[in-house]
Design an enzyme around this catalytic site. Sequence first.
Site, PDB file in Angstrom:
ATOM      1  N   TYR A  79      -2.379 -14.726  11.458  1.00 47.48           N
ATOM      2  CA  TYR A  79      -2.132 -15.907  12.383  1.00 47.48           C
ATOM      3  C   TYR A  79      -1.992 -17.124  11.614  1.00 47.48           C
ATOM      4  CZ  TYR A  79      -7.514 -16.538  12.406  1.00 47.48           C
ATOM      5  OH  TYR A  79      -8.658 -16.621  12.153  1.00 47.48           O
ATOM      6  N   GLU A  80      -2.374 -17.133  10.520  1.00 47.15           N
ATOM      7  CA  GLU A  80      -2.449 -18.322   9.770  1.00 47.15           C
ATOM      8  C   GLU A  80      -0.951 -18.400   9.320  1.00 47.15           C
ATOM      9  OE1 GLU A  80      -6.430 -19.308   7.366  1.00 47.15           O
ATOM     10  OE2 GLU A  80      -5.880 -17.009   7.505  1.00 47.15           O
TER      11      GLU A  80
ATOM     12  N   ASN B  29     -18.123 -11.312  21.764  1.00 44.71           N
ATOM     13  CA  ASN B  29     -17.759 -11.863  22.994  1.00 44.71           C
ATOM     14  C   ASN B  29     -17.149 -10.359  23.790  1.00 44.71           C
ATOM     15  OD1 ASN B  29     -15.352 -12.305  21.080  1.00 44.71           O
ATOM     16  ND2 ASN B  29     -14.594 -12.233  23.081  1.00 44.71           N
TER      17      ASN B  29
ATOM     18  N   HIS C 133     -15.784 -19.596   6.840  1.00 41.37           N
ATOM     19  CA  HIS C 133     -15.327 -18.590   5.512  1.00 41.37           C
ATOM     20  C   HIS C 133     -15.404 -19.508   4.191  1.00 41.37           C
ATOM     21  CE1 HIS C 133     -13.792 -15.207   8.386  1.00 41.37           C
ATOM     22  NE2 HIS C 133     -15.025 -15.710   8.952  1.00 41.37           N
TER      23      HIS C 133
ATOM     24  N   SER D 291     -16.476 -12.937  10.368  1.00 43.82           N
ATOM     25  CA  SER D 291     -17.343 -13.782  11.075  1.00 43.82           C
ATOM     26  C   SER D 291     -18.478 -13.055  11.410  1.00 43.82           C
ATOM     27  CB  SER D 291     -16.450 -14.229  12.424  1.00 43.82           C
ATOM     28  OG  SER D 291     -15.435 -15.237  12.086  1.00 43.82           O
TER      29      SER D 291
ATOM     30  N   HIS E 214      -5.924 -14.435   7.177  1.00 43.83           N
ATOM     31  CA  HIS E 214      -5.372 -13.803   8.346  1.00 43.83           C
ATOM     32  C   HIS E 214      -3.985 -13.879   8.502  1.00 43.83           C
ATOM     33  CE1 HIS E 214      -9.558 -14.695   9.354  1.00 43.83           C
ATOM     34  NE2 HIS E 214      -9.654 -13.479   9.942  1.00 43.83           N
TER      35      HIS E 214
ATOM     36  N   MET F 210      -8.380  -9.607  15.498  1.00 49.09           N
ATOM     37  CA  MET F 210      -7.178 -10.090  14.609  1.00 49.09           C
ATOM     38  C   MET F 210      -7.085  -9.786  12.909  1.00 49.09           C
ATOM     39  SD  MET F 210      -6.972 -14.078  16.438  1.00 49.09           S
ATOM     40  CE  MET F 210      -7.257 -13.901  18.282  1.00 49.09           C
ATOM     41  N   SER F 211      -7.715  -8.796  12.575  1.00 49.25           N
ATOM     42  CA  SER F 211      -7.952  -8.829  11.147  1.00 49.25           C
ATOM     43  C   SER F 211      -8.162  -7.201  10.922  1.00 49.25           C
ATOM     44  CB  SER F 211      -8.991  -9.375  10.595  1.00 49.25           C
ATOM     45  OG  SER F 211     -10.208  -9.034  10.898  1.00 49.25           O
TER      46      SER F 211
ATOM     47  N   ALA G  89     -15.199 -10.039  13.429  1.00 52.87           N
ATOM     48  CA  ALA G  89     -15.724 -10.256  14.715  1.00 52.87           C
ATOM     49  C   ALA G  89     -14.463  -9.601  15.878  1.00 52.87           C
ATOM     50  CB  ALA G  89     -15.776 -11.901  15.151  1.00 52.87           C
TER      51      ALA G  89
ATOM     52  N   HIS H 187     -13.686 -19.825  20.268  1.00 53.83           N
ATOM     53  CA  HIS H 187     -14.262 -19.686  19.074  1.00 53.83           C
ATOM     54  C   HIS H 187     -15.609 -20.184  18.842  1.00 53.83           C
ATOM     55  CE1 HIS H 187     -13.857 -18.343  14.654  1.00 53.83           C
ATOM     56  NE2 HIS H 187     -14.132 -19.567  14.265  1.00 53.83           N
TER      57      HIS H 187
END
Length: 274
Positions: free
Chosen positions: A84-85, A233, A60, A29, A82, A209-210, A112, A245
């Site tokens: 988390y998916e 952020n 994406h 991102s 990801h 998260m990546s 990000a 998000h």
Amino acid sequence: MKPTNPKTAAVRLRSISRLRPTLAVVLGSGFHHVLSELEVEKKISYAKLPGFPPVGVSGHAGKLYLGKLGGTPVLVLSGRAHFYEGHSMERVTFAVRALAAFGIRDLLLTNAAGGINRNFRAGDFMVLTDHINLMGANPLRGPAIPGLPRFVDLTQAYDAKLCALLHRAGRAGKTKTRRGVYLAVSGPSYETPAEIRAFARFGADAVGMSTVPEAIVARQCGLRVAALSCITNLASGISQRELSHNEVLETAECVKTLAAVLLKNFAKYYGRNQ
Ligand code: HPA
């Protein structure tokens, strides 16, 4: 079902273009705008590459590009799977193994992240000096892969020369590049303020998260790695605002041109240093 061999995807990739870049960039991102600077030679959807995962996060694209950036041949992955998916670590890192089989030698991962370091502001860029893996999983778990190291050394996970090129690229575009430790969580919930206070004590400067699974697999494959975070952020409890998000996407939108210039200059300097 037997997992796809990354070499199969690499063979497919080699068949679509004669371009043989040694540099690959994974766009997270905030970094997709660089595609407007890319002289695209070939573009292929992940769906057409055996073993490549479908990608979910809005914005994406799920496309692989071969082209020139700042005059340097590059392979660009727009979008990533990801953890988390719900994908397995194997799936999250499949593309990195395919890139290694294709002949990529240097990998720039972008993402990000939430800023933990109190000196950071939304819109800053951070070059990773190291990482802390709190995803609760390691992508190298599982059967040993013949020909690749079982116990991978991560003392120098992020290559000093590539990091120096990122800082140089930042200076060229008058964009300050900070440095720091990235802590990876599985997500997809954002952290609690207590977690962020704990992560600060661990020595983390940013949270996301990546990136970490890809960096670990890239090191196993012998690739040199660099990684760049867009601090979209301030992390939970540091910011007075609720996290969303949308905030991540808004900041990413604000700095998209700076991000694109940074990546273009990086590719340019990389090419000159070959
Ligand atoms: N936490 C985790 N991941 C993130 C954040 C965050 O605050 N911002 C962007 N990705």
